[in-house]
Design a protein around this motif. Sequence first.
Motif, PDB file in Angstrom:
ATOM      1  N   HIS A 105      31.398  44.675  45.846  1.00  0.00           N
ATOM      2  CA  HIS A 105      30.547  45.020  47.004  1.00  0.00           C
ATOM      3  C   HIS A 105      30.338  43.790  47.873  1.00  0.00           C
ATOM      4  O   HIS A 105      29.912  42.739  47.406  1.00  0.00           O
ATOM      5  N   LYS A 106      30.662  43.935  49.142  1.00  0.00           N
ATOM      6  CA  LYS A 106      30.616  42.789  50.040  1.00  0.00           C
ATOM      7  C   LYS A 106      29.203  42.267  50.242  1.00  0.00           C
ATOM      8  O   LYS A 106      28.989  41.048  50.361  1.00  0.00           O
TER       9      LYS A 106
ATOM     10  N   ARG B 147      25.634  51.648  63.548  1.00  0.00           N
ATOM     11  CA  ARG B 147      26.397  52.636  62.786  1.00  0.00           C
ATOM     12  C   ARG B 147      27.244  53.481  63.722  1.00  0.00           C
ATOM     13  O   ARG B 147      27.213  54.680  63.744  1.00  0.00           O
TER      14      ARG B 147
ATOM     15  N   ARG C 139      37.131  49.801  47.081  1.00  0.00           N
ATOM     16  CA  ARG C 139      35.973  49.003  47.560  1.00  0.00           C
ATOM     17  C   ARG C 139      34.730  49.306  46.726  1.00  0.00           C
ATOM     18  O   ARG C 139      34.634  50.357  46.095  1.00  0.00           O
ATOM     19  N   ASP C 140      33.838  48.343  46.756  1.00  0.00           N
ATOM     20  CA  ASP C 140      32.573  48.446  46.022  1.00  0.00           C
ATOM     21  C   ASP C 140      32.803  48.770  44.543  1.00  0.00           C
ATOM     22  O   ASP C 140      32.145  49.644  43.962  1.00  0.00           O
TER      23      ASP C 140
ATOM     24  N   GLU D 125      25.996  46.613  61.900  1.00  0.00           N
ATOM     25  CA  GLU D 125      25.175  47.127  60.800  1.00  0.00           C
ATOM     26  C   GLU D 125      24.077  48.048  61.332  1.00  0.00           C
ATOM     27  O   GLU D 125      23.737  49.061  60.721  1.00  0.00           O
TER      28      GLU D 125
ATOM     29  N   SER E  57      34.442  53.886  58.765  1.00  0.00           N
ATOM     30  CA  SER E  57      33.333  53.103  58.239  1.00  0.00           C
ATOM     31  C   SER E  57      33.404  52.839  56.740  1.00  0.00           C
ATOM     32  O   SER E  57      32.409  52.863  56.038  1.00  0.00           O
ATOM     33  N   THR E  58      34.630  52.633  56.256  1.00  0.00           N
ATOM     34  CA  THR E  58      34.773  52.248  54.848  1.00  0.00           C
ATOM     35  C   THR E  58      35.071  50.765  54.746  1.00  0.00           C
ATOM     36  O   THR E  58      35.548  50.283  53.721  1.00  0.00           O
ATOM     37  N   GLY E  59      34.838  50.059  55.821  1.00  0.00           N
ATOM     38  CA  GLY E  59      35.025  48.609  55.788  1.00  0.00           C
ATOM     39  C   GLY E  59      36.470  48.177  55.954  1.00  0.00           C
ATOM     40  O   GLY E  59      36.863  47.076  55.559  1.00  0.00           O
ATOM     41  N   LYS E  60      37.301  48.994  56.614  1.00  0.00           N
ATOM     42  CA  LYS E  60      38.721  48.641  56.814  1.00  0.00           C
ATOM     43  C   LYS E  60      38.855  47.408  57.700  1.00  0.00           C
ATOM     44  O   LYS E  60      39.515  46.428  57.338  1.00  0.00           O
ATOM     45  N   SER E  61      38.205  47.488  58.846  1.00  0.00           N
ATOM     46  CA  SER E  61      38.318  46.363  59.783  1.00  0.00           C
ATOM     47  C   SER E  61      37.746  45.104  59.167  1.00  0.00           C
ATOM     48  O   SER E  61      38.300  44.009  59.298  1.00  0.00           O
ATOM     49  N   THR E  62      36.642  45.270  58.464  1.00  0.00           N
ATOM     50  CA  THR E  62      36.014  44.128  57.791  1.00  0.00           C
ATOM     51  C   THR E  62      37.002  43.500  56.801  1.00  0.00           C
ATOM     52  O   THR E  62      37.166  42.283  56.745  1.00  0.00           O
TER      53      THR E  62
ATOM     54  N   VAL F 117      34.246  45.458  64.348  1.00  0.00           N
ATOM     55  CA  VAL F 117      33.589  45.981  63.147  1.00  0.00           C
ATOM     56  C   VAL F 117      32.315  46.692  63.585  1.00  0.00           C
ATOM     57  O   VAL F 117      31.650  46.249  64.517  1.00  0.00           O
ATOM     58  N   MET F 118      32.027  47.800  62.908  1.00  0.00           N
ATOM     59  CA  MET F 118      30.808  48.523  63.261  1.00  0.00           C
ATOM     60  C   MET F 118      29.602  47.647  62.988  1.00  0.00           C
ATOM     61  O   MET F 118      29.499  47.027  61.930  1.00  0.00           O
TER      62      MET F 118
HETATM   63  P1  GDP Z   1      35.775  50.715  59.368  1.00  0.00           P
HETATM   64  O1  GDP Z   1      35.290  51.748  60.265  1.00  0.00           O
HETATM   65  O2  GDP Z   1      36.438  51.275  58.186  1.00  0.00           O
HETATM   66  O3  GDP Z   1      36.682  49.747  60.098  1.00  0.00           O
HETATM   67  O4  GDP Z   1      34.545  49.884  58.824  1.00  0.00           O
HETATM   68  P2  GDP Z   1      33.895  48.546  59.354  1.00  0.00           P
HETATM   69  O5  GDP Z   1      34.691  47.397  58.908  1.00  0.00           O
HETATM   70  O6  GDP Z   1      33.643  48.688  60.805  1.00  0.00           O
HETATM   71  O7  GDP Z   1      32.600  48.537  58.548  1.00  0.00           O
HETATM   72  C1  GDP Z   1      31.713  49.607  58.513  1.00  0.00           C
HETATM   73  C2  GDP Z   1      30.422  49.190  57.853  1.00  0.00           C
HETATM   74  O8  GDP Z   1      30.615  48.948  56.502  1.00  0.00           O
HETATM   75  C3  GDP Z   1      29.876  47.926  58.449  1.00  0.00           C
HETATM   76  O9  GDP Z   1      28.486  48.087  58.675  1.00  0.00           O
HETATM   77  C4  GDP Z   1      30.125  46.875  57.389  1.00  0.00           C
HETATM   78  O10 GDP Z   1      29.106  45.863  57.335  1.00  0.00           O
HETATM   79  C5  GDP Z   1      30.099  47.651  56.131  1.00  0.00           C
HETATM   80  N1  GDP Z   1      30.889  47.084  55.098  1.00  0.00           N
HETATM   81  C6  GDP Z   1      31.940  46.306  55.257  1.00  0.00           C
HETATM   82  N2  GDP Z   1      32.503  45.964  54.112  1.00  0.00           N
HETATM   83  C7  GDP Z   1      31.742  46.545  53.157  1.00  0.00           C
HETATM   84  C8  GDP Z   1      31.813  46.558  51.759  1.00  0.00           C
HETATM   85  O11 GDP Z   1      32.676  45.961  51.105  1.00  0.00           O
HETATM   86  N3  GDP Z   1      30.863  47.341  51.081  1.00  0.00           N
HETATM   87  C9  GDP Z   1      29.925  48.004  51.772  1.00  0.00           C
HETATM   88  N4  GDP Z   1      29.088  48.726  51.073  1.00  0.00           N
HETATM   89  N5  GDP Z   1      29.830  47.972  53.084  1.00  0.00           N
HETATM   90  C10 GDP Z   1      30.730  47.262  53.795  1.00  0.00           C
END
Ligand code: GDP
Length: 744
Positions: free
Chosen positions: A243-244, A89, A193-194, A86, A66-71, A83-84
């Motif tokens: 920050h996205k 979670r 990130r961020d 919002e 949940s660090t936004g990797k997939s995003t 992607v998780m």
């Molecule tokens: P993953 O588990 O690392 O693949 O993370 P996801 O891409 O599934 O994203 C996890 C959560 O982080 C989601 O709710 C996204 O909306 C959110 N998110 C994505 N990118 C960012 C970002 O750049 N900053 C923040 N703060 N949140 C983000």
Amino acid sequence: MNGHFAAVDNGNGSAPDSNAHNFEHGIQVINEDKQYNTNLNDYLHETHVAEAGFNYHLISVFGSQSTGKSTLLNHLFGTQFSVMSERERRQTTKGIWMSKNKKEGTMADNILVMDVEGTDGRERGEDQDFERKSALFALATSEVLIVNIWEHQVGLYQGANMGLLKTVFEVNMQLFLKDKQNQTRSLLFFVIRDHIGVTPLANLRNTLIQDLTHIWSSISKPAGLENSKIEDYFDFAFAALPHKILQPDKFITEVENLGSRFTAGHRNKDSESTDDQEFTGGVFLPEYHRRIPADGLSIYAEGIWDQIVSNKDLDLPTQQELLAQFRCDEIAREVQIAFDAAIAPLEEQQAESTRAGKPAVLPDLGQIGAEAREKCVKNFETQASRYHKGVYTTKRSELEDKIDTRLKALYQAHLTAAHKAGVTAFSEAVTNAVKAGQKAGGAYEFAEIVEKQKTKTLEIFKKEAQSLAIPGVAWSNFKPQYLIFEKELDEVSARLRKEEMRRLAIRVERWVKSRLGDAIGLEFNKLGSGRGGSGAPESGEKPSTEKDIWDRVWKAFISIVGEAEGRFTDRAKSFEASDDEVQVGLWRLRRKSWVALREKIEEEVMESNILMKLRENFEDKFRYDEDGVPRIWRPSDDIEGIYTRARESTLGLVPLLARFRLQSSGSPPDLIEFIGVQPHGVEPGDEEDLTPIGGVDEDEGKSLEEETTILSEPKRQDLVVRFKKMADGVYVEAKRSAIGGITQ
Ligand code: GDP
Ligand code: MG
């Protein structure tokens, strides 16, 4: 050893539902049960990466859950990794997913991205095992490892990310333990990130490098690698993203900037630094590439995963060799399909015609064969040469051997057929030309015919043999076969020439017989004239006597045979008969001529013939006076005296005729000298048709004396008796006519 590879199907359509796969979200390469998905190959084919050779790239992303990797990946590469949401979670990425970059554009071709399940105690419970395994898998395959990290985590040495990096470094050491020669490096691409912007990226980088060096020094290194440095294995690159959610527009722009870095690049010369500022161009340095051809990637990855899952030491060189063997075999099978399609029908045609006893000369064989071979080898080379060089070279020569064995068999049978057909055609053409020449009156040159046909036939064969030649392929030089063919044509020529010699001999023998018939007949006819020999004193010749009849016969004979020998020699030389062959021919001719002479003489001395001749001889002497005027008998004539003289004179001919004796020497003609010694080159069978000659063929048990005896003793006596009876009759008639002449 390669049991694993052998068990794996090539994946080409092997899955019955391969087309039914929905690859919209990419493909799950490793599922949550640590199982490998062999459909990866299908995916690579469907996305046309499989045909790209080395022109593809592999990126993996790491980081806490949940660090936004997939995003990030979805924004960077247009992928659709889950992607998780919002609201929920809830972690969604399970195992390892792969997707092809859907943006392309200015980015490098065929970027494959692996989204690795978040590595955080929470995501898989306490399963550190999967973290290790996925890290090892990513390192063994990927060129670039993106490490996704929050800005606020930077410098937190105890953070989850640092644990992950420790794992990455450790498994990396494990890899290099087996593969010390390996020059491949990896790029650790930190994406922060961020990023708020208060701390400049340069500072963050310094902090991170310090931490990394710290971690590196803390890991236990295997023997021999104790002094290795982190820079020996890794390059580093850094990027920061806003920050996205708070800065969505800026986020988009920065992601776009980041995307532009995924192009080919190279290290600046003389630079020892691992810092990304020392690179020119994008992040893909050639040395990062694992050199696994795209069409072998699925098999290779499977082999790697198999080793990892079963906790075996990863031995990349061995894996690469196994892959090469597996793929080279596979490629060899594939490229042979086209070869088979071109060659099998020809093989069948040839086998069929051979079975039918009429081996076929296949049209265009050389062209078809060379093309099929070239295509086959080229196709193999194109695909297989990307694999392990040693394996490729071995497999290539195996393939060449295999197809060459088939071509060779085909070509050789083909030339055998051409050889047979050529010999037959040659011999027929010569025979026909000779026949045509004979029909046209015998004015043909045998040697010319042979030469012309030989040149023609050789030319055809040469063309055939040359058409089979494949440049640079030694076995396809059929010069030896050509030489064998030429030799056989020479043998056939020799045989045909021998036949021609036979025909010539027969012609000359016939001519001798006919000439002897005339000449000897003439000599014997002269016997009918009792007035001594020629009976033509007006011709001016010295009148011969009956006594030299054998000299005249022999002289005529020698002259005829001499002329015949001349004719024979001229003709035989004209078709290039060898001296030996000519000598044999002449020797045979002389023997046959002698036999012909004997036959002619025998005909002349046949009882009725010789009796008639004696009668004519006698009557000539008895009925004509010295001037050749017929006598008119008168009673006063000494009929008895004339009769007795004439009779005795004629009877004197009998012993003369009985033996062939030359007046000059008093002995028979020297037949041994006349016939001469048997020359070299008389082959067994040559003599079979020859009549033995007494005194010449010693083992025949017949002497020259016997050979030259014309009338045997009993025949002689019988002849004398018959002649006397006949003469008596003539005498009585003469007596009667004398008395009758008076009474009239
Ligand atoms: P993953 O588990 O690392 O693949 O993370 P996801 O891409 O599934 O994203 C996890 C959560 O982080 C989601 O709710 C996204 O909306 C959110 N998110 C994505 N990118 C960012 C970002 O750049 N900053 C923040 N703060 N949140 C983000
Ligand atoms: Mg994810």
